[in-house]
Design a protein around this motif. Structure first.
Motif, PDB file in Angstrom:
ATOM      1  N   VAL A  88       0.956  -1.100   0.154  1.00 60.53           N
ATOM      2  CA  VAL A  88      -0.205   0.100  -0.059  1.00 60.53           C
ATOM      3  C   VAL A  88       1.039   1.236   0.032  1.00 60.53           C
ATOM      4  O   VAL A  88       2.000   1.265   0.724  1.00 60.53           O
ATOM      5  CB  VAL A  88      -1.057   0.169   1.355  1.00 60.53           C
ATOM      6  CG1 VAL A  88      -0.083   0.092   2.495  1.00 60.53           C
ATOM      7  CG2 VAL A  88      -2.027   1.136   1.177  1.00 60.53           C
ATOM      8  N   GLY A  89       0.174   2.296  -0.765  1.00 54.09           N
ATOM      9  CA  GLY A  89       0.886   3.593  -0.610  1.00 54.09           C
ATOM     10  C   GLY A  89       0.100   4.685  -0.792  1.00 54.09           C
ATOM     11  O   GLY A  89      -1.058   4.487  -0.638  1.00 54.09           O
ATOM     12  N   ILE A  90       0.411   5.727  -0.956  1.00 50.17           N
ATOM     13  CA  ILE A  90      -0.520   7.097  -1.009  1.00 50.17           C
ATOM     14  C   ILE A  90      -0.221   7.974  -2.185  1.00 50.17           C
ATOM     15  O   ILE A  90       1.017   8.179  -2.774  1.00 50.17           O
ATOM     16  CB  ILE A  90      -0.166   7.919   0.264  1.00 50.17           C
ATOM     17  CG1 ILE A  90      -0.348   7.275   1.539  1.00 50.17           C
ATOM     18  CG2 ILE A  90      -0.846   9.420   0.227  1.00 50.17           C
ATOM     19  CD1 ILE A  90       0.552   7.818   2.793  1.00 50.17           C
ATOM     20  N   TRP A  91      -1.276   8.050  -2.912  1.00 51.92           N
ATOM     21  CA  TRP A  91      -1.309   8.843  -3.892  1.00 51.92           C
ATOM     22  C   TRP A  91      -0.977  10.185  -4.043  1.00 51.92           C
ATOM     23  O   TRP A  91      -1.491  10.953  -2.919  1.00 51.92           O
ATOM     24  CB  TRP A  91      -2.688   8.788  -4.729  1.00 51.92           C
ATOM     25  CG  TRP A  91      -2.663   9.683  -6.131  1.00 51.92           C
ATOM     26  CD1 TRP A  91      -3.216  10.808  -6.252  1.00 51.92           C
ATOM     27  CD2 TRP A  91      -2.142   9.263  -7.316  1.00 51.92           C
ATOM     28  NE1 TRP A  91      -2.817  11.160  -7.648  1.00 51.92           N
ATOM     29  CE2 TRP A  91      -2.374  10.265  -8.170  1.00 51.92           C
ATOM     30  CE3 TRP A  91      -1.649   7.902  -7.635  1.00 51.92           C
ATOM     31  CZ2 TRP A  91      -1.896   9.899  -9.800  1.00 51.92           C
ATOM     32  CZ3 TRP A  91      -1.178   7.946  -9.171  1.00 51.92           C
ATOM     33  CH2 TRP A  91      -1.339   8.913  -9.961  1.00 51.92           C
ATOM     34  N   LEU A  92      -0.044  10.872  -4.549  1.00 51.92           N
ATOM     35  CA  LEU A  92       0.241  12.345  -4.453  1.00 51.92           C
ATOM     36  C   LEU A  92      -0.093  12.995  -5.848  1.00 51.92           C
ATOM     37  O   LEU A  92       0.411  12.414  -6.902  1.00 51.92           O
ATOM     38  CB  LEU A  92       1.741  12.380  -4.121  1.00 51.92           C
ATOM     39  CG  LEU A  92       2.270  11.981  -2.668  1.00 51.92           C
ATOM     40  CD1 LEU A  92       3.681  12.207  -2.550  1.00 51.92           C
ATOM     41  CD2 LEU A  92       1.324  12.571  -1.670  1.00 51.92           C
ATOM     42  N   ASP A  93      -0.498  14.075  -5.906  1.00 48.62           N
ATOM     43  CA  ASP A  93      -0.640  14.976  -7.318  1.00 48.62           C
ATOM     44  C   ASP A  93       0.489  15.641  -7.527  1.00 48.62           C
ATOM     45  O   ASP A  93       0.595  16.838  -7.547  1.00 48.62           O
ATOM     46  CB  ASP A  93      -1.857  15.865  -7.245  1.00 48.62           C
ATOM     47  CG  ASP A  93      -3.314  14.997  -7.115  1.00 48.62           C
ATOM     48  OD1 ASP A  93      -3.282  14.004  -7.623  1.00 48.62           O
ATOM     49  OD2 ASP A  93      -4.084  15.462  -6.360  1.00 48.62           O
ATOM     50  N   VAL A  94       1.781  15.205  -7.507  1.00 49.67           N
ATOM     51  CA  VAL A  94       3.021  15.484  -7.676  1.00 49.67           C
ATOM     52  C   VAL A  94       3.579  14.953  -9.216  1.00 49.67           C
ATOM     53  O   VAL A  94       3.374  13.782  -9.546  1.00 49.67           O
ATOM     54  CB  VAL A  94       3.838  15.208  -6.719  1.00 49.67           C
ATOM     55  CG1 VAL A  94       5.321  15.808  -6.870  1.00 49.67           C
ATOM     56  CG2 VAL A  94       3.539  15.927  -5.565  1.00 49.67           C
ATOM     57  N   ASP A  95       4.306  16.088  -9.941  1.00 50.74           N
ATOM     58  CA  ASP A  95       4.785  15.325 -11.325  1.00 50.74           C
ATOM     59  C   ASP A  95       3.904  14.587 -11.956  1.00 50.74           C
ATOM     60  O   ASP A  95       4.435  13.301 -12.702  1.00 50.74           O
ATOM     61  CB  ASP A  95       6.049  14.546 -10.910  1.00 50.74           C
ATOM     62  CG  ASP A  95       7.046  14.118 -11.943  1.00 50.74           C
ATOM     63  OD1 ASP A  95       7.180  15.137 -12.886  1.00 50.74           O
ATOM     64  OD2 ASP A  95       7.998  13.343 -11.859  1.00 50.74           O
ATOM     65  N   GLY A  96       2.805  14.959 -12.209  1.00 51.62           N
ATOM     66  CA  GLY A  96       1.848  14.147 -12.949  1.00 51.62           C
ATOM     67  C   GLY A  96       1.200  13.224 -12.262  1.00 51.62           C
ATOM     68  O   GLY A  96       0.362  12.442 -12.856  1.00 51.62           O
ATOM     69  N   GLY A  97       1.342  12.855 -11.004  1.00 55.09           N
ATOM     70  CA  GLY A  97       0.703  11.917 -10.079  1.00 55.09           C
ATOM     71  C   GLY A  97       1.728  10.607  -9.777  1.00 55.09           C
ATOM     72  O   GLY A  97       2.317  10.170 -10.945  1.00 55.09           O
ATOM     73  N   GLY A  98       1.690   9.814  -8.657  1.00 55.26           N
ATOM     74  CA  GLY A  98       2.098   8.969  -8.673  1.00 55.26           C
ATOM     75  C   GLY A  98       2.013   8.519  -6.774  1.00 55.26           C
ATOM     76  O   GLY A  98       1.148   9.094  -5.915  1.00 55.26           O
ATOM     77  N   VAL A  99       2.959   7.426  -6.643  1.00 57.67           N
ATOM     78  CA  VAL A  99       2.668   6.679  -5.198  1.00 57.67           C
ATOM     79  C   VAL A  99       3.858   6.896  -4.324  1.00 57.67           C
ATOM     80  O   VAL A  99       4.882   6.640  -4.893  1.00 57.67           O
ATOM     81  CB  VAL A  99       2.355   5.161  -5.656  1.00 57.67           C
ATOM     82  CG1 VAL A  99       2.144   4.678  -4.302  1.00 57.67           C
ATOM     83  CG2 VAL A  99       1.222   5.025  -6.492  1.00 57.67           C
ATOM     84  N   LEU A 100       3.570   7.385  -3.291  1.00 59.00           N
ATOM     85  CA  LEU A 100       4.687   7.598  -2.182  1.00 59.00           C
ATOM     86  C   LEU A 100       4.456   6.300  -1.235  1.00 59.00           C
ATOM     87  O   LEU A 100       3.354   5.810  -0.968  1.00 59.00           O
ATOM     88  CB  LEU A 100       4.211   8.843  -1.381  1.00 59.00           C
ATOM     89  CG  LEU A 100       5.228   8.937  -0.208  1.00 59.00           C
ATOM     90  CD1 LEU A 100       6.489   9.497  -0.700  1.00 59.00           C
ATOM     91  CD2 LEU A 100       4.822  10.063   0.841  1.00 59.00           C
ATOM     92  N   HIS A 101       5.501   5.541  -1.206  1.00 59.32           N
ATOM     93  CA  HIS A 101       5.497   4.385  -0.464  1.00 59.32           C
ATOM     94  C   HIS A 101       6.620   3.783   0.113  1.00 59.32           C
ATOM     95  O   HIS A 101       7.753   4.393  -0.350  1.00 59.32           O
ATOM     96  CB  HIS A 101       4.886   2.890  -1.540  1.00 59.32           C
ATOM     97  CG  HIS A 101       5.481   2.743  -2.793  1.00 59.32           C
ATOM     98  ND1 HIS A 101       6.074   1.432  -2.780  1.00 59.32           N
ATOM     99  CD2 HIS A 101       5.826   3.574  -3.748  1.00 59.32           C
ATOM    100  CE1 HIS A 101       6.920   1.451  -3.980  1.00 59.32           C
ATOM    101  NE2 HIS A 101       6.902   2.590  -4.492  1.00 59.32           N
ATOM    102  N   CYS A 102       6.577   2.861   0.920  1.00 58.38           N
ATOM    103  CA  CYS A 102       7.972   2.250   1.732  1.00 58.38           C
ATOM    104  C   CYS A 102       7.958   0.933   1.323  1.00 58.38           C
ATOM    105  O   CYS A 102       7.439   0.121   1.729  1.00 58.38           O
ATOM    106  CB  CYS A 102       7.709   2.476   3.221  1.00 58.38           C
ATOM    107  SG  CYS A 102       9.424   2.045   3.874  1.00 58.38           S
ATOM    108  N   ALA A 103       9.012   0.738   0.137  1.00 60.56           N
ATOM    109  CA  ALA A 103       9.440  -0.477  -0.159  1.00 60.56           C
ATOM    110  C   ALA A 103      10.398  -1.259   0.388  1.00 60.56           C
ATOM    111  O   ALA A 103      11.378  -0.669   0.531  1.00 60.56           O
ATOM    112  CB  ALA A 103       9.462  -0.628  -1.809  1.00 60.56           C
ATOM    113  N   GLU A 104      10.347  -2.521   0.707  1.00 60.09           N
ATOM    114  CA  GLU A 104      11.657  -3.432   0.977  1.00 60.09           C
ATOM    115  C   GLU A 104      12.766  -3.355   0.053  1.00 60.09           C
ATOM    116  O   GLU A 104      12.675  -3.166  -1.114  1.00 60.09           O
ATOM    117  CB  GLU A 104      11.188  -5.024   1.194  1.00 60.09           C
ATOM    118  CG  GLU A 104      12.306  -5.681   1.680  1.00 60.09           C
ATOM    119  CD  GLU A 104      11.881  -6.991   1.823  1.00 60.09           C
ATOM    120  OE1 GLU A 104      12.720  -7.905   2.425  1.00 60.09           O
ATOM    121  OE2 GLU A 104      10.682  -7.547   1.461  1.00 60.09           O
ATOM    122  N   GLY A 105      13.972  -2.747   0.560  1.00 60.88           N
ATOM    123  CA  GLY A 105      15.239  -2.738  -0.171  1.00 60.88           C
ATOM    124  C   GLY A 105      15.248  -1.274  -0.767  1.00 60.88           C
ATOM    125  O   GLY A 105      16.199  -0.993  -1.118  1.00 60.88           O
TER     126      GLY A 105
END
Length: 131
Positions: A88-105
């Motif tokens: 799971v992550g969080i949608w951000l309206d930045v740079d055309g839109g994307g996901v802020l998330h914390c991924a292993e590695g």
């Protein structure tokens, strides 16, 4: 500068032992509380991906989240690598839109949909909290 820039690079930890390291759910919980005033429940046993996937799918709290499209800033994004969502992550309206998330590695990263796909993630859906 966007508020999320302060989180980029924080490390991932299976136990989400913050405040300096997180698993994906604990990161989303912290951001939702700090930036959107939403208190989300804890999810146990984050090291078992099967349990995590089932929890995302079946947790009673999920009934309070409505599937939306298009997403808005702060909406949760469920991601999968196979049939069921496990991340799971969080949608951000930045740079055309994307996901802020914390991924292993990788720790906390911001990725647009093309970068998510290159890393093997598919968007299961966008969800908005409804109290």
């Amino acid at each position: 500068m966007h508020w999320a820039a302060a989180y980029i690079g924080l490390p991932w930890s299976v136990h989400g032992s913050g405040p300096d390291s997180f698993n994906c759910w604990e990161f989303v919980r912290m951001v939702q509380a700090r930036h959107f005033g939403r208190l989300l429940p804890e999810i146990g046993n984050p090291e078992d991906m099967l349990v995590m996937g089932r929890t995302f799918r079946d947790h009673p709290e999920r009934q309070r989240w409505a599937r939306v499209d298009p997403p808005m800033e702060g909406d949760c994004v469920l991601l999968r690598r196979s049939r069921h969502p496990i991340h799971v992550g969080i949608w951000l309206d930045v740079d055309g839109g994307g996901v802020l998330h914390c991924a292993e590695g990788a720790g906390v990263v911001f990725q647009r949909s093309d970068a998510l796909a290159l890393n093997g993630w598919a968007v299961e859906g966008f969800y908005r909290f409804s109290p």
